[in-house]
Design a protein around this motif. Structure first.
Motif, PDB file in Angstrom:
ATOM      1  N   ALA A 172       0.820  -1.210   0.000  1.00 48.67           N
ATOM      2  CA  ALA A 172       0.000   0.000   0.000  1.00 48.67           C
ATOM      3  C   ALA A 172       0.854   1.260   0.000  1.00 48.67           C
ATOM      4  CB  ALA A 172      -0.926  -0.006   1.225  1.00 48.67           C
ATOM      5  N   ASP A 173       2.048   1.159   0.513  1.00 46.55           N
ATOM      6  CA  ASP A 173       2.915   2.325   0.714  1.00 46.55           C
ATOM      7  C   ASP A 173       4.123   2.286  -0.218  1.00 46.55           C
ATOM      8  OD1 ASP A 173       3.979   0.079   1.911  1.00 46.55           O
ATOM      9  OD2 ASP A 173       4.587   1.107   3.749  1.00 46.55           O
ATOM     10  N   VAL A 174       3.869   2.150  -1.526  1.00 48.25           N
ATOM     11  CA  VAL A 174       4.947   1.948  -2.490  1.00 48.25           C
ATOM     12  C   VAL A 174       5.943   3.105  -2.497  1.00 48.25           C
ATOM     13  CG1 VAL A 174       3.638   2.813  -4.478  1.00 48.25           C
ATOM     14  CG2 VAL A 174       5.479   1.187  -4.836  1.00 48.25           C
ATOM     15  N   ALA A 175       5.489   4.342  -2.388  1.00 47.18           N
ATOM     16  CA  ALA A 175       6.413   5.485  -2.407  1.00 47.18           C
ATOM     17  C   ALA A 175       7.328   5.465  -1.187  1.00 47.18           C
ATOM     18  CB  ALA A 175       5.644   6.796  -2.486  1.00 47.18           C
ATOM     19  N   ALA A 176       6.792   5.149  -0.025  1.00 49.96           N
ATOM     20  CA  ALA A 176       7.603   5.089   1.186  1.00 49.96           C
ATOM     21  C   ALA A 176       8.638   3.968   1.093  1.00 49.96           C
ATOM     22  CB  ALA A 176       6.718   4.896   2.416  1.00 49.96           C
ATOM     23  N   GLN A 204       1.881   3.058 -13.755  1.00 50.28           N
ATOM     24  CA  GLN A 204       1.847   1.997 -14.759  1.00 50.28           C
ATOM     25  C   GLN A 204       0.572   2.100 -15.593  1.00 50.28           C
ATOM     26  OE1 GLN A 204       4.543   0.128 -15.231  1.00 50.28           O
ATOM     27  NE2 GLN A 204       5.423   1.333 -13.560  1.00 50.28           N
ATOM     28  N   PRO A 205       0.623   1.754 -16.876  1.00 54.67           N
ATOM     29  CA  PRO A 205      -0.556   1.891 -17.738  1.00 54.67           C
ATOM     30  C   PRO A 205      -1.713   0.976 -17.336  1.00 54.67           C
ATOM     31  CG  PRO A 205       1.237   0.790 -18.905  1.00 54.67           C
ATOM     32  CD  PRO A 205       1.791   1.278 -17.596  1.00 54.67           C
ATOM     33  N   SER A 255       4.731   1.467  -9.452  1.00 52.40           N
ATOM     34  CA  SER A 255       5.670   0.435  -9.014  1.00 52.40           C
ATOM     35  C   SER A 255       7.100   0.879  -9.281  1.00 52.40           C
ATOM     36  CB  SER A 255       5.402  -0.898  -9.717  1.00 52.40           C
ATOM     37  OG  SER A 255       5.655  -0.790 -11.098  1.00 52.40           O
ATOM     38  N   PHE A 256       8.038   0.152  -8.665  1.00 49.40           N
ATOM     39  CA  PHE A 256       9.458   0.311  -8.941  1.00 49.40           C
ATOM     40  C   PHE A 256      10.106  -1.059  -8.811  1.00 49.40           C
ATOM     41  CE2 PHE A 256       9.372   0.547  -4.367  1.00 49.40           C
ATOM     42  CZ  PHE A 256      10.582   0.017  -3.931  1.00 49.40           C
ATOM     43  N   SER A 257      11.251  -1.226  -9.450  1.00 56.52           N
ATOM     44  CA  SER A 257      11.973  -2.491  -9.390  1.00 56.52           C
ATOM     45  C   SER A 257      13.397  -2.245  -8.909  1.00 56.52           C
ATOM     46  CB  SER A 257      12.015  -3.168 -10.766  1.00 56.52           C
ATOM     47  OG  SER A 257      10.715  -3.476 -11.214  1.00 56.52           O
ATOM     48  N   LEU A 258      13.911  -3.219  -8.173  1.00 54.30           N
ATOM     49  CA  LEU A 258      15.268  -3.131  -7.655  1.00 54.30           C
ATOM     50  C   LEU A 258      15.912  -4.505  -7.653  1.00 54.30           C
ATOM     51  CD1 LEU A 258      15.234  -4.433  -4.543  1.00 54.30           C
ATOM     52  CD2 LEU A 258      14.088  -2.300  -4.064  1.00 54.30           C
ATOM     53  N   ASP A 296       1.605  -0.925  -5.979  1.00 52.23           N
ATOM     54  CA  ASP A 296       0.310  -0.899  -5.307  1.00 52.23           C
ATOM     55  C   ASP A 296      -0.820  -1.407  -6.218  1.00 52.23           C
ATOM     56  OD1 ASP A 296       0.201   1.337  -6.979  1.00 52.23           O
ATOM     57  OD2 ASP A 296       0.180   2.760  -5.327  1.00 52.23           O
ATOM     58  N   TYR A 297      -0.483  -1.862  -7.419  1.00 52.38           N
ATOM     59  CA  TYR A 297      -1.473  -2.520  -8.276  1.00 52.38           C
ATOM     60  C   TYR A 297      -1.673  -3.941  -7.751  1.00 52.38           C
ATOM     61  CZ  TYR A 297      -3.395  -5.132 -12.199  1.00 52.38           C
ATOM     62  OH  TYR A 297      -4.175  -5.944 -12.974  1.00 52.38           O
TER      63      TYR A 297
END
Length: 132
Positions: A81-85, A104-105, A110-113, A125-126
């Motif tokens: 739920a807290d993807v930015a944090a 995302q379309p 989201s982000f990947s690491l 959060d999708y």
């Protein structure tokens, strides 16, 4: 239920990264008589992932560490739920962000690491299981 499993050369460092940086929950950690991790389970909500050290068994012969080839054949997507944090926490910890935080379309962000041993994780959060 699907439960991904992988191997880490340094299970202690992996456990610290996955719980400390990505904010996953330690579900179970099994150790040998010397205190070394032989099997670990981490959780996010009702989802689990298992990992342990490389070995010389039949199953281990089927796995290749990401560092050996520079790529992975499977990645993990974690719904949060807290993807930015979590993105900010990963950046602050010096994690290698391979895809920046972005909308995302198909919905959500989201982000990947890469984790310290090269496994690719995407946090977003999708929620593909959410009823729409």
């Amino acid at each position: 239920m699907l439960i991904p499993a992988t191997r880490y050369r340094d299970c202690e460092a992996a456990l610290a990264f996955l719980t400390g940086v990505l904010g996953l929950r330690e579900h179970a950690v099994h150790r040998d008589e010397a205190g070394q991790i032989v099997h670990a389970q981490i959780a996010l909500g009702s989802g689990l992932m298992m990992f342990g050290p490389p070995g010389d068994g039949e199953f281990d012969a089927l796995l290749v560490a990401p560092g050996m080839v520079g790529a992975v054949t499977t990645s993990i997507y974690a719904v949060v739920a807290d993807v930015a944090a979590r993105h900010d926490r990963a950046l602050a910890a010096g994690a290698e962000i391979v895809m920046p935080l972005a909308a995302q379309p198909y919905g959500g962000s989201s982000f990947s690491l890469r984790d310290p041993e090269g496994h690719v994780w995407t946090l977003g959060d999708y929620d593909p299981m959410a009823v729409t």
